[in-house]
Enzyme design. Sequence first.
Site, PDB file in Angstrom:
ATOM      1  N   ARG A  62      39.496  45.991  56.421  1.00  0.00           N
ATOM      2  CA  ARG A  62      40.956  45.916  56.292  1.00  0.00           C
ATOM      3  C   ARG A  62      41.601  47.285  56.486  1.00  0.00           C
ATOM      4  O   ARG A  62      40.925  48.317  56.367  1.00  0.00           O
ATOM      5  CB  ARG A  62      41.293  45.427  54.875  1.00  0.00           C
TER       6      ARG A  62
ATOM      7  N   ASP B 296      45.879  45.479  52.212  1.00  0.00           N
ATOM      8  CA  ASP B 296      44.513  45.008  51.947  1.00  0.00           C
ATOM      9  C   ASP B 296      44.255  43.636  52.560  1.00  0.00           C
ATOM     10  O   ASP B 296      43.109  43.175  52.572  1.00  0.00           O
ATOM     11  CB  ASP B 296      44.225  44.979  50.432  1.00  0.00           C
TER      12      ASP B 296
HETATM   13  P1  AMP Z   1      44.657  38.560  47.266  1.00  0.00           P
HETATM   14  O1  AMP Z   1      46.105  38.648  46.891  1.00  0.00           O
HETATM   15  O2  AMP Z   1      44.033  37.202  47.014  1.00  0.00           O
HETATM   16  O3  AMP Z   1      44.388  39.069  48.636  1.00  0.00           O
HETATM   17  O4  AMP Z   1      43.888  39.517  46.236  1.00  0.00           O
HETATM   18  C1  AMP Z   1      44.227  40.856  45.994  1.00  0.00           C
HETATM   19  C2  AMP Z   1      43.119  41.484  45.216  1.00  0.00           C
HETATM   20  O5  AMP Z   1      42.908  40.798  43.988  1.00  0.00           O
HETATM   21  C3  AMP Z   1      41.765  41.491  45.913  1.00  0.00           C
HETATM   22  O6  AMP Z   1      41.105  42.668  45.555  1.00  0.00           O
HETATM   23  C4  AMP Z   1      41.088  40.284  45.336  1.00  0.00           C
HETATM   24  O7  AMP Z   1      39.682  40.369  45.386  1.00  0.00           O
HETATM   25  C5  AMP Z   1      41.572  40.317  43.911  1.00  0.00           C
HETATM   26  N1  AMP Z   1      41.585  38.986  43.290  1.00  0.00           N
HETATM   27  C6  AMP Z   1      42.452  37.966  43.518  1.00  0.00           C
HETATM   28  N2  AMP Z   1      42.142  36.915  42.749  1.00  0.00           N
HETATM   29  C7  AMP Z   1      41.057  37.244  42.026  1.00  0.00           C
HETATM   30  C8  AMP Z   1      40.256  36.577  41.051  1.00  0.00           C
HETATM   31  N3  AMP Z   1      40.523  35.344  40.650  1.00  0.00           N
HETATM   32  N4  AMP Z   1      39.217  37.261  40.517  1.00  0.00           N
HETATM   33  C9  AMP Z   1      38.943  38.518  40.901  1.00  0.00           C
HETATM   34  N5  AMP Z   1      39.644  39.196  41.796  1.00  0.00           N
HETATM   35  C10 AMP Z   1      40.694  38.576  42.370  1.00  0.00           C
HETATM   36 MG    MG Z   2      43.280  39.715  49.882  1.00  0.00          MG
END
Ligand code: AMP
Ligand code: MG
Length: 487
Positions: free
Chosen positions: A181, A250
Amino acid sequence: MPQLHFQNRFASLGETFFAQVRPSALSQAYFVAHSESAAQLLGLEGSDWSAAEFANIFNGNQVHATSLSLAAVYSGHQFGVWAGQLGDGRALLLGDLAQANGQEMLEVQLKGSGSTPFSRMGDGRAVLRSSIREFLCSEAMAALGIPTSRALCLYGSDQYVMREQPEKTAILTRLAPSFIRFGSFEHWYYSGQIEPLKSLADFLIAHYFPDCSVSSNPYQALLKIIIERTADLFAHWQAVGFMHGVLNTDNMSVLGITLDYGPFGFMEAYDPQHICNHSDTAGRYSFENQPEIGHWNCHALAQALMPLLDDVESTQAILAIYPERFEASYRKLLQAKFGLQRVESGDEKRFAEFFELMHLGQADYSFSFRQLAKISRTNAAQDHHISDWFINREQVNAWLDQYRQRLQREHLGDTERAAGMNKVNPKFILRNYLAQQAIEKAEQKDFSEITRLLKVLASPFDEQEEFEQYAALPPDWAQQIAVSCSS
Ligand code: AMP
Ligand code: MG
C-alpha cells in the site's frame, strides 16, 4: 485434490516488514462460496472447497507446509490525518501461488483470520456481512474490467463478534499480485528508516515494475507509474460510478488496483455529492471528491518516497501528471459511454449537461446510460421511453435532440453504436439492496443468492433476460441500508 505450493516473495524482505503469525481458526467454519473464475487463475477450478484438506488452508485451521503466514506492517493517513502504525490487523498473507496461465504470481491473503501484533484494539475478525460484500464486489469489479483484488473463497462461522450489534464472522481469501500500500512506504518514511524504505522500493521494482530499473532514475520512474495507474483506476471508478468509501492511504494499492472493500457503493440516483460511507460525515470521500483524493494520496506517497527521489522539482513535475492522466483517461471512458468515436469540442459540455440532467432528475446512473444506448439517431418518436425515466422530461428531450444531431456526425449506425455502448455501460451492478438480500439469506445459511448474484455479475454487460430482476432499481427499503466502516 490440486497441489498447492506457496512461494514467499514478501517474506524475503525480512522480518522488519512483518510479524509471523498463525491464523486462528473460526469455530466450526462452513463453506459459503467460491469464485470459479478466481479459482481458474490458480488452476484450482473444479476443486471441492468443502473437502477438509483444502478448506483447512482457507478457513485458517492449518498453515500449508510451504506457506509462511505473516501480517505486514504499514501506516497511513486516515481521513487526511496521520494515523501512525496500522498494519494487517486481521489479514494474513499466506504467500504467492503461480497463475495457471504463467502470468505473474498472486499473493494469497486471509482476511478475518484472527488478531496480529497490528490489531490494536480490534479482534482480528471480519464479519460475514461485509465479507460477502467484499467477495461479491471484488468479482463484480473484475468482470467490469476494473483492476481489483480478487476473491477466491469464503468460509463463515456462527462465532459472533460485537460490532454495532453481534454479527457472524467469516474468513475471506483474496488474491492480488501484491497487497503493498501507499502506507507501506509511509511507514518507513515517518519512522525515519530509509534503508527499509529503499528495500521496499527495490522489491517493488524487481518484482512488479522491472521496466523502472532501466530508467535513469528508477525511483522517479516508480512514482510515475504508480501515479499513472492510480489516475487510470480513479477514472474507471468515476466512469462506472463506483465509490470506495475509505480512501485512506493504507487502502491505496501501489499497483493501482481496487483494494480493501468496506463501505463501498455504486452510484444509483445520480448525485455527485453522494457519500457511501455513513462514518464519513464530512464527505471527504464523496463521489465527486474521489479524483482529487487520488491526487492527494499520490502526494502522500511522493512525500514518503522523497528520500529516494532526486529533487523536489522533478517530483512536482511527476505529481502534475496525475490530473492530466486522470482527465485523459476519464474522457476516453466517457466518450465510449456516450457511444462517440470521434472527439468534438462540444462533447465535454454535452456530457456535463447530461450529468446535470441525471442529477436534477434523480435518474439512476447505470440505468440511464443503458437507456441512452437505445436512442435512434434519426427517429425521435421512438425515444419517449428514455425521458420517461427522468422527472425533468422536457429538458431531457431537448438534450436528446442535440445528442441525436451529434450522433449523426458519427460513422456508426444505431445498432453498432448500441452494441458498443452496452459493452462499457453495465446493465448489472452490485447494488446495495442486492448484496443485502444475499446477506440476509446467508445469515440463515442459505448461500444460493450469493452464487446467483456472482453469476449475474460475472457478465455485467450482457442482457441476461432471465435475470432481469437483478437490473431493477432499488426498492424503497434500500434507503434504510446504512454502510459504515464497522466491518
Ligand atoms: P480498514 O478500515 O478495514 O482498512 O482497517 C484499517 C486498519 O484497522 C487496518 O490496519 C486493519 O487491519 C485494522 N482493522 C480493522 N478492523 C479490524 C479488526 N476487527 N481487528 C483488527 N484490526 C482491524
Ligand atoms: Mg484497510
